[in-house]
Design a protein around this motif. Structure first.
Motif, PDB file in Angstrom:
ATOM      1  N   LEU A   1       0.894  -1.149   0.000  1.00 48.30           N
ATOM      2  CA  LEU A   1       0.000   0.000   0.000  1.00 48.30           C
ATOM      3  C   LEU A   1       0.935   1.202   0.000  1.00 48.30           C
ATOM      4  N   VAL A   2       0.749   2.120  -0.938  1.00 46.11           N
ATOM      5  CA  VAL A   2       1.717   3.210  -1.016  1.00 46.11           C
ATOM      6  C   VAL A   2       1.072   4.573  -0.802  1.00 46.11           C
ATOM      7  N   ASP A   3       1.866   5.456  -0.254  1.00 49.26           N
ATOM      8  CA  ASP A   3       1.443   6.842  -0.084  1.00 49.26           C
ATOM      9  C   ASP A   3       1.272   7.464  -1.470  1.00 49.26           C
ATOM     10  N   ALA A   4       0.132   8.125  -1.679  1.00 55.76           N
ATOM     11  CA  ALA A   4      -0.179   8.610  -3.033  1.00 55.76           C
ATOM     12  C   ALA A   4       0.791   9.678  -3.509  1.00 55.76           C
ATOM     13  N   SER A   5       1.357  10.466  -2.610  1.00 51.32           N
ATOM     14  CA  SER A   5       2.243  11.510  -3.123  1.00 51.32           C
ATOM     15  C   SER A   5       3.701  11.084  -3.183  1.00 51.32           C
ATOM     16  N   SER A   6       4.166  10.276  -2.252  1.00 54.72           N
ATOM     17  CA  SER A   6       5.582   9.893  -2.288  1.00 54.72           C
ATOM     18  C   SER A   6       5.810   8.519  -2.909  1.00 54.72           C
ATOM     19  N   CYS A   7       4.746   7.748  -3.061  1.00 60.95           N
ATOM     20  CA  CYS A   7       4.826   6.360  -3.533  1.00 60.95           C
ATOM     21  C   CYS A   7       5.622   5.466  -2.579  1.00 60.95           C
ATOM     22  N   GLU A   8       5.883   5.945  -1.382  1.00 70.57           N
ATOM     23  CA  GLU A   8       6.527   5.098  -0.380  1.00 70.57           C
ATOM     24  C   GLU A   8       5.552   4.066   0.157  1.00 70.57           C
ATOM     25  N   MET A   9       6.071   2.907   0.459  1.00 65.95           N
ATOM     26  CA  MET A   9       5.234   1.855   1.029  1.00 65.95           C
ATOM     27  C   MET A   9       4.919   2.215   2.478  1.00 65.95           C
ATOM     28  N   THR A  10       3.627   2.315   2.777  1.00 69.67           N
ATOM     29  CA  THR A  10       3.228   2.653   4.144  1.00 69.67           C
ATOM     30  C   THR A  10       2.552   1.479   4.831  1.00 69.67           C
TER      31      THR A  10
ATOM     32  N   ARG B   1     -13.840  12.364   1.939  1.00 75.79           N
ATOM     33  CA  ARG B   1     -12.926  13.340   2.541  1.00 75.79           C
ATOM     34  C   ARG B   1     -13.665  14.392   3.348  1.00 75.79           C
ATOM     35  N   SER B   2     -14.851  14.726   2.886  1.00 77.85           N
ATOM     36  CA  SER B   2     -15.625  15.714   3.651  1.00 77.85           C
ATOM     37  C   SER B   2     -16.049  15.114   4.997  1.00 77.85           C
ATOM     38  N   LEU B   3     -16.077  13.789   5.083  1.00 81.32           N
ATOM     39  CA  LEU B   3     -16.369  13.111   6.355  1.00 81.32           C
ATOM     40  C   LEU B   3     -15.082  12.770   7.099  1.00 81.32           C
ATOM     41  N   ASP B   4     -13.958  13.241   6.567  1.00 80.20           N
ATOM     42  CA  ASP B   4     -12.654  12.972   7.184  1.00 80.20           C
ATOM     43  C   ASP B   4     -12.256  11.505   7.152  1.00 80.20           C
TER      44      ASP B   4
ATOM     45  N   VAL C   1      -9.041   7.652   1.934  1.00 75.47           N
ATOM     46  CA  VAL C   1      -9.463   6.755   0.860  1.00 75.47           C
ATOM     47  C   VAL C   1      -8.268   6.112   0.154  1.00 75.47           C
ATOM     48  N   THR C   2      -8.345   4.801   0.000  1.00 73.71           N
ATOM     49  CA  THR C   2      -7.370   4.038  -0.774  1.00 73.71           C
ATOM     50  C   THR C   2      -8.022   3.644  -2.094  1.00 73.71           C
ATOM     51  N   ALA C   3      -7.280   3.779  -3.178  1.00 73.25           N
ATOM     52  CA  ALA C   3      -7.775   3.286  -4.468  1.00 73.25           C
ATOM     53  C   ALA C   3      -7.033   2.007  -4.801  1.00 73.25           C
ATOM     54  N   GLU C   4      -7.767   0.938  -5.053  1.00 73.67           N
ATOM     55  CA  GLU C   4      -7.109  -0.334  -5.359  1.00 73.67           C
ATOM     56  C   GLU C   4      -7.144  -0.606  -6.855  1.00 73.67           C
ATOM     57  N   GLY C   5      -6.299  -1.534  -7.285  1.00 74.23           N
ATOM     58  CA  GLY C   5      -6.309  -1.963  -8.683  1.00 74.23           C
ATOM     59  C   GLY C   5      -5.653  -0.995  -9.655  1.00 74.23           C
ATOM     60  N   ILE C   6      -4.698  -0.204  -9.175  1.00 74.50           N
ATOM     61  CA  ILE C   6      -4.000   0.732 -10.061  1.00 74.50           C
ATOM     62  C   ILE C   6      -2.944  -0.030 -10.869  1.00 74.50           C
ATOM     63  N   GLU C   7      -3.122  -0.033 -12.181  1.00 73.88           N
ATOM     64  CA  GLU C   7      -2.203  -0.797 -13.031  1.00 73.88           C
ATOM     65  C   GLU C   7      -1.297   0.101 -13.851  1.00 73.88           C
ATOM     66  N   ILE C   8      -1.714   1.341 -14.055  1.00 72.31           N
ATOM     67  CA  ILE C   8      -0.837   2.263 -14.783  1.00 72.31           C
ATOM     68  C   ILE C   8      -0.752   3.600 -14.052  1.00 72.31           C
ATOM     69  N   GLU C   9       0.366   4.240 -14.261  1.00 66.40           N
ATOM     70  CA  GLU C   9       0.687   5.435 -13.499  1.00 66.40           C
ATOM     71  C   GLU C   9      -0.394   6.515 -13.594  1.00 66.40           C
ATOM     72  N   GLU C  10      -0.929   6.698 -14.797  1.00 67.62           N
ATOM     73  CA  GLU C  10      -1.920   7.771 -14.998  1.00 67.62           C
ATOM     74  C   GLU C  10      -3.179   7.568 -14.157  1.00 67.62           C
ATOM     75  N   GLN C  11      -3.552   6.301 -13.959  1.00 66.87           N
ATOM     76  CA  GLN C  11      -4.714   6.032 -13.101  1.00 66.87           C
ATOM     77  C   GLN C  11      -4.418   6.513 -11.682  1.00 66.87           C
TER      78      GLN C  11
ATOM     79  N   CYS D   1      -7.345  10.760  -3.141  1.00 72.78           N
ATOM     80  CA  CYS D   1      -6.944   9.521  -2.479  1.00 72.78           C
ATOM     81  C   CYS D   1      -5.561   9.702  -1.878  1.00 72.78           C
ATOM     82  N   ASP D   2      -5.394   9.279  -0.632  1.00 76.81           N
ATOM     83  CA  ASP D   2      -4.079   9.427  -0.006  1.00 76.81           C
ATOM     84  C   ASP D   2      -3.257   8.155  -0.119  1.00 76.81           C
ATOM     85  N   GLU D   3      -3.894   7.083  -0.529  1.00 75.96           N
ATOM     86  CA  GLU D   3      -3.174   5.818  -0.592  1.00 75.96           C
ATOM     87  C   GLU D   3      -3.586   5.054  -1.848  1.00 75.96           C
TER      88      GLU D   3
END
Ligand code: C2E
Ligand code: MG
Ligand code: MG
Ligand code: MG
Length: 285
Positions: free
Chosen positions: A47-56, A223-226, A229-239, A248-250
């Motif tokens: 599971l990676v951080d959406a902005s740094s792509c680090e594994m969290t 996000r408005s409910l704080d 959100v994780t998005a799963e199934g990302i296969e290409i960078e643009e997604q 999405c933060d993750e």
């Protein structure tokens, strides 16, 4: 004549039913043995951080290499475990293994899937507590992922179960959001710590403008409910980039890492740690 044909069809149908039943019985028997002998294994997907792509964190996914049959998808054998009462032993095995493995990866979160049959068991929170105690993992690092199917059937019991789990300090995520009859109204009221958007939605984010608008709205609402959100199934960078833009933060998916054996997560984790250290030193110099 028609009667005869009907009878033939009937027989044929019955034969197919028998074969099906036999196959299921054999599957159940093998699965029972697999749990007892720990023939099941776990793989872990980053599971990676959406902005740094680090594994969290990682999500634990169970695998079964059935002797004489090869690998069988959890989507096949989990439902069998559910209807045969094997799910409790299987689920306990997965939770314990995942928490033990996570001890090698300090500060990574570990997500474990929980099926309705486990969740429905009034003793579930007790066995989660016993695994936390015996593996000595910090409860806050553990996320239990549950799917929405069960919630809709039993909203009141779901609320109680989630409350009990949260009192232990573990996190609870709503998995596969958007795959079926998603009720946005439930999000807040159940106190989910995170939602995971199903691959059936994210896979279309680039091509399908309706899916895109649904995703944008869903993430904005969460996000408005704080609720992160994780998005799963990302296969290409643009997604991934699109979903990050929506908030999405993750992210999770083959693009960031396929489900892999424990040792590979360990390797990846140590490389990441070393890089972070280098950066710190660089910044200090
Ligand atoms: P899930 O929890 O939604 O897990 C994500 C599934 O999507 C995994 O399939 C994963 O391998 C797959 N996946 C991840 N990224 C990508 C991607 O970029 N592209 C594609 N095409 N697929 C991707 P898997 O491992 O076959 O598991 C299927 C489902 O079985 C899981 O869905 C989960 O609901 C269930 N499951 C797996 N392990 C367990 C377990 O230990 N306990 C329980 N109760 N259920 C489990
Ligand atoms: Mg999951
Ligand atoms: Mg999922
Ligand atoms: Mg899914």
């Amino acid at each position: 004549k028609a009667k005869e044909a009907g009878r033939a069809r009937m027989t044929c149908y019955e034969t197919a039913m028998d074969a099906h039943r036999e196959e299921r019985n054999a599957l159940e028997l093998d699965l029972r043995r697999a749990i007892e002998t720990e023939e099941l294994t776990l793989v872990y997907q980053p599971l990676v951080d959406a902005s740094s792509c680090e594994m969290t964190g990682v999500e634990a996914l169970v695998r079964w290499n059935r002797p004489g049959h090869g690998p069988i998808s959890p989507e096949i054998f989990i439902p069998v475990a559910e209807t045969t009462g094997l799910i409790e032993a299987l689920g306990l095995f997965v939770l314990r293994k995942a928490c033990e493995a996570a001890q090698q990866w300090p500060d990574l979160r570990v997500a474990v899937n929980v099926s309705p049959g486990q969740f429905r068991n009034p003793a579930f929170a007790d066995y989660v507590r016993s695994v936390l105690n015996s593996t000595e993992i910090e409860a806050g690092r553990v996320t239990l992922e549950i799917t929405e199917g069960y919630i809709i059937q039993n909203p009141e019991r779901t609320r109680q179960s989630i409350e009990r789990l949260k009192m232990l300090g573990v996190k609870v995520a709503l998995d596969d959001f958007g795959s079926g009859f998603s009720s946005i109204g439930y999000l807040r009221q159940f106190g989910f710590d995170r939602i995971k958007i199903d691959r059936s939605l994210t896979m279309n984010v680039l091509e399908d403008s309706r899916a895109r608008e649904m995703l944008r709205a869903t993430v904005a609402l969460a996000r408005s409910l704080d609720i992160p959100v994780t998005a799963e199934g990302i296969e290409i960078e643009e997604q991934g980039r699109a979903l990050q833009n929506f908030g999405c933060d993750e992210l999770q998916g083959y693009f960031y890492g396929k489900p892999m054996p424990e040792a590979e997560i360990t390797k990846r984790f140590s490389i990441q740690k070393a890089a972070a250290l280098d950066e710190e030193r660089g910044a200090a110099a």
